[in-house]
Design a protein around this motif. Structure first.
Motif, PDB file in Angstrom:
ATOM      1  N   VAL A  27       0.839  -1.206   0.000  1.00 17.69           N
ATOM      2  CA  VAL A  27       0.000   0.000   0.000  1.00 17.69           C
ATOM      3  C   VAL A  27       0.872   1.253   0.000  1.00 17.69           C
ATOM      4  O   VAL A  27       0.652   2.186  -0.777  1.00 17.69           O
ATOM      5  N   ASP A  28       1.879   1.271   0.864  1.00 22.04           N
ATOM      6  CA  ASP A  28       2.683   2.474   1.055  1.00 22.04           C
ATOM      7  C   ASP A  28       3.684   2.728  -0.068  1.00 22.04           C
ATOM      8  O   ASP A  28       3.960   3.883  -0.409  1.00 22.04           O
ATOM      9  N   LYS A  29       4.221   1.642  -0.640  1.00 19.94           N
ATOM     10  CA  LYS A  29       5.306   1.811  -1.605  1.00 19.94           C
ATOM     11  C   LYS A  29       4.905   1.514  -3.049  1.00 19.94           C
ATOM     12  O   LYS A  29       5.548   2.016  -3.981  1.00 19.94           O
ATOM     13  N   GLN A  30       3.874   0.680  -3.256  1.00 22.24           N
ATOM     14  CA  GLN A  30       3.465   0.347  -4.614  1.00 22.24           C
ATOM     15  C   GLN A  30       2.062   0.856  -4.943  1.00 22.24           C
ATOM     16  O   GLN A  30       1.508   0.524  -5.994  1.00 22.24           O
ATOM     17  N   ASN A  31       1.505   1.653  -4.058  1.00 26.54           N
ATOM     18  CA  ASN A  31       0.235   2.336  -4.307  1.00 26.54           C
ATOM     19  C   ASN A  31      -0.925   1.389  -4.597  1.00 26.54           C
ATOM     20  O   ASN A  31      -1.821   1.716  -5.377  1.00 26.54           O
ATOM     21  N   MET A  32      -0.906   0.212  -3.988  1.00 23.01           N
ATOM     22  CA  MET A  32      -2.040  -0.701  -4.105  1.00 23.01           C
ATOM     23  C   MET A  32      -3.090  -0.345  -3.061  1.00 23.01           C
ATOM     24  O   MET A  32      -2.811   0.346  -2.076  1.00 23.01           O
ATOM     25  N   THR A  33      -4.296  -0.829  -3.279  1.00 24.66           N
ATOM     26  CA  THR A  33      -5.343  -0.779  -2.270  1.00 24.66           C
ATOM     27  C   THR A  33      -5.689  -2.218  -1.913  1.00 24.66           C
ATOM     28  O   THR A  33      -5.836  -3.052  -2.806  1.00 24.66           O
ATOM     29  N   ILE A  34      -5.773  -2.514  -0.631  1.00 25.72           N
ATOM     30  CA  ILE A  34      -6.044  -3.879  -0.185  1.00 25.72           C
ATOM     31  C   ILE A  34      -7.240  -3.872   0.760  1.00 25.72           C
ATOM     32  O   ILE A  34      -7.286  -3.097   1.715  1.00 25.72           O
ATOM     33  N   ILE A  35      -8.222  -4.726   0.451  1.00 23.15           N
ATOM     34  CA  ILE A  35      -9.388  -4.912   1.306  1.00 23.15           C
ATOM     35  C   ILE A  35      -9.368  -6.355   1.799  1.00 23.15           C
ATOM     36  O   ILE A  35      -9.392  -7.284   0.989  1.00 23.15           O
ATOM     37  N   LEU A  36      -9.302  -6.545   3.101  1.00 18.92           N
ATOM     38  CA  LEU A  36      -9.233  -7.903   3.619  1.00 18.92           C
ATOM     39  C   LEU A  36     -10.235  -8.104   4.745  1.00 18.92           C
ATOM     40  O   LEU A  36     -10.617  -7.165   5.445  1.00 18.92           O
ATOM     41  N   THR A  37     -10.661  -9.359   4.884  1.00 23.60           N
ATOM     42  CA  THR A  37     -11.510  -9.735   6.005  1.00 23.60           C
ATOM     43  C   THR A  37     -10.662 -10.452   7.045  1.00 23.60           C
ATOM     44  O   THR A  37      -9.671 -11.111   6.702  1.00 23.60           O
ATOM     45  N   THR A  38     -11.034 -10.316   8.296  1.00 23.63           N
ATOM     46  CA  THR A  38     -10.284 -11.000   9.340  1.00 23.63           C
ATOM     47  C   THR A  38     -11.121 -11.134  10.600  1.00 23.63           C
ATOM     48  O   THR A  38     -12.031 -10.340  10.856  1.00 23.63           O
ATOM     49  N   HIS A  39     -10.794 -12.170  11.379  1.00 23.90           N
ATOM     50  CA  HIS A  39     -11.341 -12.334  12.725  1.00 23.90           C
ATOM     51  C   HIS A  39     -10.270 -12.011  13.768  1.00 23.90           C
ATOM     52  O   HIS A  39     -10.523 -12.108  14.964  1.00 23.90           O
TER      53      HIS A  39
END
Length: 234
Positions: free
Chosen positions: A194-206
């Motif tokens: 996210v910080d260095k390659q300008n991706m957006t990540i959406i994740l699910t977690t418990h």
């Protein structure tokens, strides 16, 4: 109208399975705005609607009502073929079930992901090696899924997703099979993408231990979006 800096928006998303008294209301009026270059966590109990929401956001499923706007494109206005092409170009998925091809090695599974995404062949070797190294699987590159542990298979799936270098990654419980040390390493990797390659990540977690690494947290309950919160990642 899309807000400045957003990559994805939803407008009153409803997803209902079945009809009448047997209808299951998986999503109930979801409104979200996802900013570019951010790490987003969807949290909630099992059955809260997290996976259904990710499938709708990524174009794997269509909402019963409402719209999803991704990179200024209303997905409801696209044909299924156009959605597939759009997803191929811009999106990667990390599935709970891994979705690895059993007859291919870890290296070949990651390479196959690049093939189907139509990444130029001259980039395959470099991208595959970088992706496997980033998840700590360089020495396991020649092993097939049946020769890998559940955690290693999960890391192959992660490597396959990031090798494509998409605009947006959807990850459904990407650390569920990992111990605490590997979980932290993978979350640090996501943070770096996210910080260095300008991706957006959406994740699910418990897993509550990873929430502090997100930029924004959305909580679902019974198909409804509760108040969201901004996280201070470290």
């Amino acid at each position: 109208m899309e807000l400045s800096g957003s990559i994805l928006q939803t407008n009153d998303i409803i997803r209902t399975f079945g009809s009448g008294k047997k209808a299951v209301h998986a999503l109930r009026g979801i409104n979200m705005n996802i900013q570019k270059n951010s790490l987003i966590i969807l949290k909630g109990r099992s059955g809260s609607g997290k996976t259904t929401l990710m499938n709708v956001l990524g174009g794997l499923d269509q909402p019963t009502e409402g719209t999803v706007t991704f990179l200024e494109q209303d997905l409801s206005q696209l044909s299924q073929r156009e959605i597939d092409e759009f997803r191929k170009k811009h999106v990667s998925f990390i599935f709970q079930a891994f979705a690895l091809l059993p007859m291919l090695s870890a290296y070949e599974n990651v390479e196959y992901g690049l093939r189907v995404s139509e990444i130029p062949s001259e980039e395959w070797e470099k991208r595959v090696k970088e992706a496997l190294d980033s998840v700590g699987l360089t020495k396991r590159a020649k092993h097939r899924p049946s020769e890998l542990s559940g955690g290693e298979q999960q890391r192959v799936a992660i490597a396959r997703a990031i090798a494509k270098r998409p605009s947006l990654i959807f990850a459904d419980e990407p650390t569920a099979e990992l111990d605490s040390k590997r979980t932290f390493q993978i979350m640090r990797l996501f943070r770096s993408l996210v910080d260095k390659q300008n991706m957006t990540i959406i994740l699910t977690t418990h897993d509550p231990s990873v929430l502090h690494m997100a930029d924004h947290i959305f909580e679902l309950e019974d198909g409804m979006l509760l108040d969201s919160e901004v996280a201070l990642h470290v």
